[in-house]
Write a protein that holds these residues in place. Structure first.
Motif, PDB file in Angstrom:
ATOM      1  N   LEU A   1      25.197 -22.963   5.162  1.00  0.00           N
ATOM      2  CA  LEU A   1      25.662 -21.957   4.199  1.00  0.00           C
ATOM      3  C   LEU A   1      27.002 -22.339   3.590  1.00  0.00           C
ATOM      4  O   LEU A   1      27.175 -22.306   2.359  1.00  0.00           O
ATOM      5  CB  LEU A   1      25.768 -20.593   4.897  1.00  0.00           C
ATOM      6  CG  LEU A   1      26.279 -19.431   4.049  1.00  0.00           C
ATOM      7  CD1 LEU A   1      25.292 -19.096   2.943  1.00  0.00           C
ATOM      8  CD2 LEU A   1      26.544 -18.209   4.934  1.00  0.00           C
TER       9      LEU A   1
ATOM     10  N   SER B   1      26.908 -26.146   1.805  1.00  0.00           N
ATOM     11  CA  SER B   1      26.198 -26.167   0.530  1.00  0.00           C
ATOM     12  C   SER B   1      26.990 -25.419  -0.536  1.00  0.00           C
ATOM     13  O   SER B   1      27.014 -25.820  -1.707  1.00  0.00           O
ATOM     14  CB  SER B   1      24.798 -25.578   0.679  1.00  0.00           C
ATOM     15  OG  SER B   1      24.844 -24.221   1.085  1.00  0.00           O
TER      16      SER B   1
ATOM     17  N   ARG C   1      17.268 -28.271   2.617  1.00  0.00           N
ATOM     18  CA  ARG C   1      17.526 -26.825   2.589  1.00  0.00           C
ATOM     19  C   ARG C   1      18.825 -26.540   1.854  1.00  0.00           C
ATOM     20  O   ARG C   1      18.925 -25.569   1.089  1.00  0.00           O
ATOM     21  CB  ARG C   1      17.598 -26.262   4.012  1.00  0.00           C
ATOM     22  CG  ARG C   1      16.255 -26.120   4.706  1.00  0.00           C
ATOM     23  CD  ARG C   1      16.362 -25.289   5.964  1.00  0.00           C
ATOM     24  NE  ARG C   1      17.274 -25.847   6.945  1.00  0.00           N
ATOM     25  CZ  ARG C   1      16.911 -26.716   7.893  1.00  0.00           C
ATOM     26  NH1 ARG C   1      15.635 -27.119   7.965  1.00  0.00           N
ATOM     27  NH2 ARG C   1      17.796 -27.174   8.758  1.00  0.00           N
TER      28      ARG C   1
ATOM     29  N   THR D   1      19.185 -24.334  -1.544  1.00  0.00           N
ATOM     30  CA  THR D   1      20.105 -23.182  -1.614  1.00  0.00           C
ATOM     31  C   THR D   1      21.003 -23.290  -2.834  1.00  0.00           C
ATOM     32  O   THR D   1      21.238 -22.303  -3.542  1.00  0.00           O
ATOM     33  CB  THR D   1      20.966 -23.111  -0.339  1.00  0.00           C
ATOM     34  OG1 THR D   1      20.112 -22.916   0.797  1.00  0.00           O
ATOM     35  CG2 THR D   1      21.967 -21.966  -0.409  1.00  0.00           C
TER      36      THR D   1
ATOM     37  N   LYS E   1      18.952 -22.604  -6.054  1.00  0.00           N
ATOM     38  CA  LYS E   1      18.683 -21.170  -6.181  1.00  0.00           C
ATOM     39  C   LYS E   1      19.928 -20.424  -6.651  1.00  0.00           C
ATOM     40  O   LYS E   1      19.850 -19.536  -7.515  1.00  0.00           O
ATOM     41  CB  LYS E   1      18.199 -20.620  -4.837  1.00  0.00           C
ATOM     42  CG  LYS E   1      17.764 -19.167  -4.873  1.00  0.00           C
ATOM     43  CD  LYS E   1      17.215 -18.744  -3.512  1.00  0.00           C
ATOM     44  CE  LYS E   1      16.772 -17.286  -3.518  1.00  0.00           C
ATOM     45  NZ  LYS E   1      16.256 -16.865  -2.193  1.00  0.00           N
ATOM     46  N   SER E   2      21.074 -20.787  -6.104  1.00  0.00           N
ATOM     47  CA  SER E   2      22.331 -20.143  -6.487  1.00  0.00           C
ATOM     48  C   SER E   2      22.672 -20.415  -7.946  1.00  0.00           C
ATOM     49  O   SER E   2      23.021 -19.506  -8.702  1.00  0.00           O
ATOM     50  CB  SER E   2      23.460 -20.631  -5.581  1.00  0.00           C
ATOM     51  OG  SER E   2      24.704 -20.105  -5.990  1.00  0.00           O
TER      52      SER E   2
END
Length: 284
Positions: free
Chosen positions: A12, A15, A40, A44, A47-48
């Motif tokens: 988290l 990234s 992953r 992420t 997507k953000s």
């Protein structure tokens, strides 16, 4: 200033740091232990970025160029040519020291070696290297693309030059910097939020109030954007537990001793958003 950045850890925080740096024009190497973790991380980030584009916060044409500036790897040696390295691995001293011990052998002499720790004294991490003057704390906040603050922490031997480079980097990627001049466990922000969060856990544990009502009280009574228990779920129940233990170990101050409920949740695997259950339940 934009240059080459290596981010160690594609979770988290890692990234998020990679994303904002790439958006600011940095060439980013995102490293983790296996390809699944880096994949992953990139998913992420994509997507953000797409979410920001849909909201009009960034141009849709900016998404692919930002992603193109991010290279993934499982090889720590890829940090060799980085101007700045930000470590964002699990919040445990031994793991972080192992990473810095290796970075010390790999990185160029003038590289800034930064740790994204939220509670472990920077000096302890820097002690694993032969260049503690190059080590600094860069405590970013989650979610990194949304949160403007970076808590910059000077270790016992951190030089003014290292601090200045780290500050310039954080500001260039859009963060507002506060400087913590003395390296204490939990720094400033984690010490403050830990007092509130741990007391919140104790109140729920003892049946005084529900998690939902406690968070509502903090949001409406204090103007907090998110209640302390929802914040724990976001950052990770295990992360909160480790942070509290680190501060308690360093200070022997009873107010930082982790409540039993927090320890039981970690043992049960209820770590918050990342496992689908913490103080609240989440859809996968």
């Amino acid at each position: 200033m934009a240059g080459r950045l290596a981010v160690i850890g594609a979770g988290l925080m890692g990234s998020g740091i990679a994303q904002v740096a790439a958006q600011a024009g940095w060439e980013v190497t995102l490293r983790d232990l296996d390809d699944a973790a880096t994949s992953r991380g990139v998913a992420t980030i994509r997507k953000s970025l797409e979410r920001f584009a849909a909201k009009g916060t960034i141009q849709s044409d900016d998404v692919e160029p930002a992603l193109a500036r991010i290279t993934t790897t499982t090889d720590l040696g890829a940090a060799a040519d980085a101007d700045i390295v930000v470590e964002a691995v699990f919040e445990r001293l031994d793991i972080k020291q192992d990473v810095f011990r290796e970075l010390d052998k790999i990185c160029k002499a003038d590289a800034v070696l930064a740790t994204n720790t939220s509670a472990i004294p920077v000096t302890q991490i820097a002690g694993a290297t032969q260049r503690p003057e190059n080590v600094v704390g860069t405590h970013f906040f989650s979610p990194v693309p949304m949160m403007k603050l970076c808590e910059l922490v000077r270790g016992y031997k951190t030089t003014d030059e290292t601090l200045a480079k780290a500050k310039a980097f954080a500001e260039e990627i859009g963060k507002t910097v506060v400087v913590v001049n003395r390296d204490v466990a939990g720094f400033v922000t984690t010490r403050l939020i830990s007092v509130l969060a741990l007391e919140a856990v104790k109140l729920v544990e003892s049946g005084v109030i529900s998690a939902e009502d406690l968070d509502t009280a903090c949001k409406l009574g204090f103007g907090h954007a998110m209640g302390p228990l929802a914040t724990i779920d976001l950052t990770g129940v295990d992360v909160m537990l480790h942070a509290a233990r680190n501060i308690y170990t360093d200070t022997a101050d009873e107010k930082f001793f982790p409540p039993e409920l927090l320890q039981r949740m970690v043992l049960a695997g209820d770590l918050g958003r990342k496992t689908g259950k913490g103080f609240y339940e989440y859809e996968s």
